[in-house]
Design a protein around this motif. Sequence first.
Motif, PDB file in Angstrom:
ATOM      1  N   PHE A 246     -49.346 -13.605  74.736  1.00 50.04           N
ATOM      2  CA  PHE A 246     -50.227 -14.713  75.097  1.00 50.04           C
ATOM      3  C   PHE A 246     -50.464 -14.777  76.597  1.00 50.04           C
ATOM      4  CE2 PHE A 246     -45.946 -16.512  74.659  1.00 50.04           C
ATOM      5  CZ  PHE A 246     -45.777 -17.204  75.843  1.00 50.04           C
ATOM      6  N   VAL A 248     -51.517 -17.439  79.707  1.00 46.25           N
ATOM      7  CA  VAL A 248     -51.505 -18.857  80.075  1.00 46.25           C
ATOM      8  C   VAL A 248     -52.352 -19.053  81.336  1.00 46.25           C
ATOM      9  CG1 VAL A 248     -50.067 -20.797  80.822  1.00 46.25           C
ATOM     10  CG2 VAL A 248     -49.231 -19.221  79.066  1.00 46.25           C
ATOM     11  N   ARG A 272     -56.923 -16.262  69.449  1.00 47.57           N
ATOM     12  CA  ARG A 272     -56.624 -17.663  69.139  1.00 47.57           C
ATOM     13  C   ARG A 272     -56.482 -18.411  70.461  1.00 47.57           C
ATOM     14  NH1 ARG A 272     -52.055 -19.320  67.176  1.00 47.57           N
ATOM     15  NH2 ARG A 272     -50.813 -17.453  67.661  1.00 47.57           N
ATOM     16  N   VAL A 273     -57.193 -19.530  70.572  1.00 50.66           N
ATOM     17  CA  VAL A 273     -57.126 -20.349  71.777  1.00 50.66           C
ATOM     18  C   VAL A 273     -56.485 -21.686  71.409  1.00 50.66           C
ATOM     19  CG1 VAL A 273     -58.434 -21.416  73.652  1.00 50.66           C
ATOM     20  CG2 VAL A 273     -59.207 -19.236  72.683  1.00 50.66           C
ATOM     21  N   SER A 274     -55.514 -22.125  72.208  1.00 54.01           N
ATOM     22  CA  SER A 274     -54.824 -23.384  71.924  1.00 54.01           C
ATOM     23  C   SER A 274     -55.779 -24.568  72.059  1.00 54.01           C
ATOM     24  CB  SER A 274     -53.654 -23.567  72.900  1.00 54.01           C
ATOM     25  OG  SER A 274     -54.133 -23.750  74.222  1.00 54.01           O
ATOM     26  N   ASP A 275     -55.452 -25.653  71.384  1.00 55.90           N
ATOM     27  CA  ASP A 275     -56.277 -26.862  71.457  1.00 55.90           C
ATOM     28  C   ASP A 275     -56.353 -27.404  72.877  1.00 55.90           C
ATOM     29  OD1 ASP A 275     -56.738 -26.722  68.756  1.00 55.90           O
ATOM     30  OD2 ASP A 275     -55.153 -28.144  68.220  1.00 55.90           O
ATOM     31  N   THR A 276     -55.306 -27.139  73.668  1.00 59.12           N
ATOM     32  CA  THR A 276     -55.285 -27.620  75.049  1.00 59.12           C
ATOM     33  C   THR A 276     -56.037 -26.681  75.994  1.00 59.12           C
ATOM     34  OG1 THR A 276     -53.127 -26.553  75.286  1.00 59.12           O
ATOM     35  CG2 THR A 276     -53.147 -28.901  74.817  1.00 59.12           C
ATOM     36  N   ARG A 277     -56.553 -25.573  75.450  1.00 59.11           N
ATOM     37  CA  ARG A 277     -57.393 -24.640  76.205  1.00 59.11           C
ATOM     38  C   ARG A 277     -56.689 -24.036  77.411  1.00 59.11           C
ATOM     39  NH1 ARG A 277     -62.768 -28.473  76.187  1.00 59.11           N
ATOM     40  NH2 ARG A 277     -63.239 -28.312  73.983  1.00 59.11           N
ATOM     41  N   ASP A 278     -55.387 -23.883  77.299  1.00 57.15           N
ATOM     42  CA  ASP A 278     -54.643 -23.276  78.396  1.00 57.15           C
ATOM     43  C   ASP A 278     -53.851 -22.045  77.959  1.00 57.15           C
ATOM     44  OD1 ASP A 278     -52.660 -24.458  76.881  1.00 57.15           O
ATOM     45  OD2 ASP A 278     -51.963 -25.813  78.450  1.00 57.15           O
ATOM     46  N   THR A 279     -54.011 -21.638  76.691  1.00 58.06           N
ATOM     47  CA  THR A 279     -53.290 -20.477  76.185  1.00 58.06           C
ATOM     48  C   THR A 279     -54.194 -19.681  75.241  1.00 58.06           C
ATOM     49  OG1 THR A 279     -51.228 -21.754  76.263  1.00 58.06           O
ATOM     50  CG2 THR A 279     -51.170 -19.665  75.073  1.00 58.06           C
ATOM     51  N   TYR A 281     -53.968 -16.381  72.596  1.00 56.72           N
ATOM     52  CA  TYR A 281     -53.072 -15.491  71.866  1.00 56.72           C
ATOM     53  C   TYR A 281     -53.840 -14.225  71.489  1.00 56.72           C
ATOM     54  CZ  TYR A 281     -50.202 -19.660  71.628  1.00 56.72           C
ATOM     55  OH  TYR A 281     -49.465 -20.777  71.961  1.00 56.72           O
TER      56      TYR A 281
END
Length: 490
Positions: A246, A248, A272-279, A281
């Motif tokens: 991943f 960050v 895959r992008v985290s909901d917080t848009r900071d990670t 995958y």
Amino acid sequence: MKRYMNFIFTGLLLVLCAASFSSCSDDENGGLPEILNVRTTDPSLVDSTFVKTNPGQMIVIEGNNLGSARKVYINNQDVYFNPNYVTDHSIILTIPADLELTGTNPDLPKEIKVENDKGVATFSFHVLSPAPLISGIMIEYPVNTGDEIIINGSNFYEIEKIIMTDQEVNIEDIDQEITGVEVSGYEVSSDYKKITFSLPGGVAKKGNLVIITASGRALVPYATFVLPPTIEMVSSDMPIIGSEFFIVGKNYIQVKSVNINGEFDVSASDLRVSDTRDTIYVTLPNAPTKSGHITVTAAGGDSNNDAITFYPIENVVLNYDGIGYKSWGASEVIVTGDGQKAPFVTTGNAGGFVEKNVGGWNYWMGSIDNGLVYTNAVSDDTPVSDLVLRFECFVAYPMYNITMEVLFGGNWDNKFTGYVPKSIITKNTEVGKWMTCQIPLSSLVVSSITNYGQVKSLGTEQGFFSKNASEVAVPNYEVYFDNLRIVKNK
């Protein structure tokens, strides 16, 4: 007349005696308690008083008639104190770490109370909640006045102000006056990890969003237009093909692709992008042929971070695919991932060992001894203290009490003992997946070896040797290694 004067004198004497008796009685039995101030137990700060502090802090309550205290309350909660640390003018106690705080229960009084037989003394005092932390800000672009903004983080207790400003802010300076547009009508989630509000009018197009709470301040940059993505950290600089790593950073908005070292792209459909848009995958589809840098392309453009080197092939000293070699070992194997059994995926070949029914007190079991090819990508004058031996490791089953001895440079008298592979990201032994591990090079060589030029003069033998120094048998033991490399510790 003389008898009259004697009567007055006698009366005054009786009054003085009564007053004296009353005073002595109060001194012996304690009068109404009084709290004057609160300070720390540090003798050098005896004149430094305060009216707020954190849970777990030891404090001195100073005042009068405190020696007869029966109860002490903080935030209306009965607090333990040691009677041996009580005098008529002070009480020493520690604010409980688990004290219920006004941050989560605003109905609690912010005060200290001391109670004795004569009454109660009250002193305004604020036990602070943890300081706020901001992990990111979520905005849908294009953004206009009235659109929803979400701040993610933690410890959003007792908020005093939320300000959007274009001024330079020193978050450590709690006395700095911050001017800008103050946010109103915000809502804090029940777990104090999210703040939701509507973008007010008149804010600068780019600046800082500052949250000011009773416990401190937190800041996050914002923009009403899409900023370029940034890369702050990559979980592995050399992940195994087919395994997930991943990235960050910030501003992972409408991510289009991740480019690997200028050689190939991983498209949005495979990310895959985290909901917080900071990670982000990423599953590495294949290995690049040279070292380079990752580039994220998103709505705000391309990232630009040349500080993080990805796939430092030139730093590899052993990979079981042409760089270095396996020499010998007990239960050693060279495997290629087939997707069916551990380690499932590999970058070419990986080396390791497989053991079953490992008995207790087994001091010679799974082992693999290798030959290294020292890299010339590290300058000879690089201090050993700046270098690590980094590698990918796959642990198929829990290791229980099994540990390893790690050999480097052929010095069998200087093996690194008691080693258990752990991820440099999670600090845990991750079972059933590839993880990136590292050992400080200074732990593998003798103290007289101080720079990398001296390291290269050592032997080329390297190995991992396992033992079970306990009475507990282990039914299965299986570990694999790949891409051993010498890199700077960052």
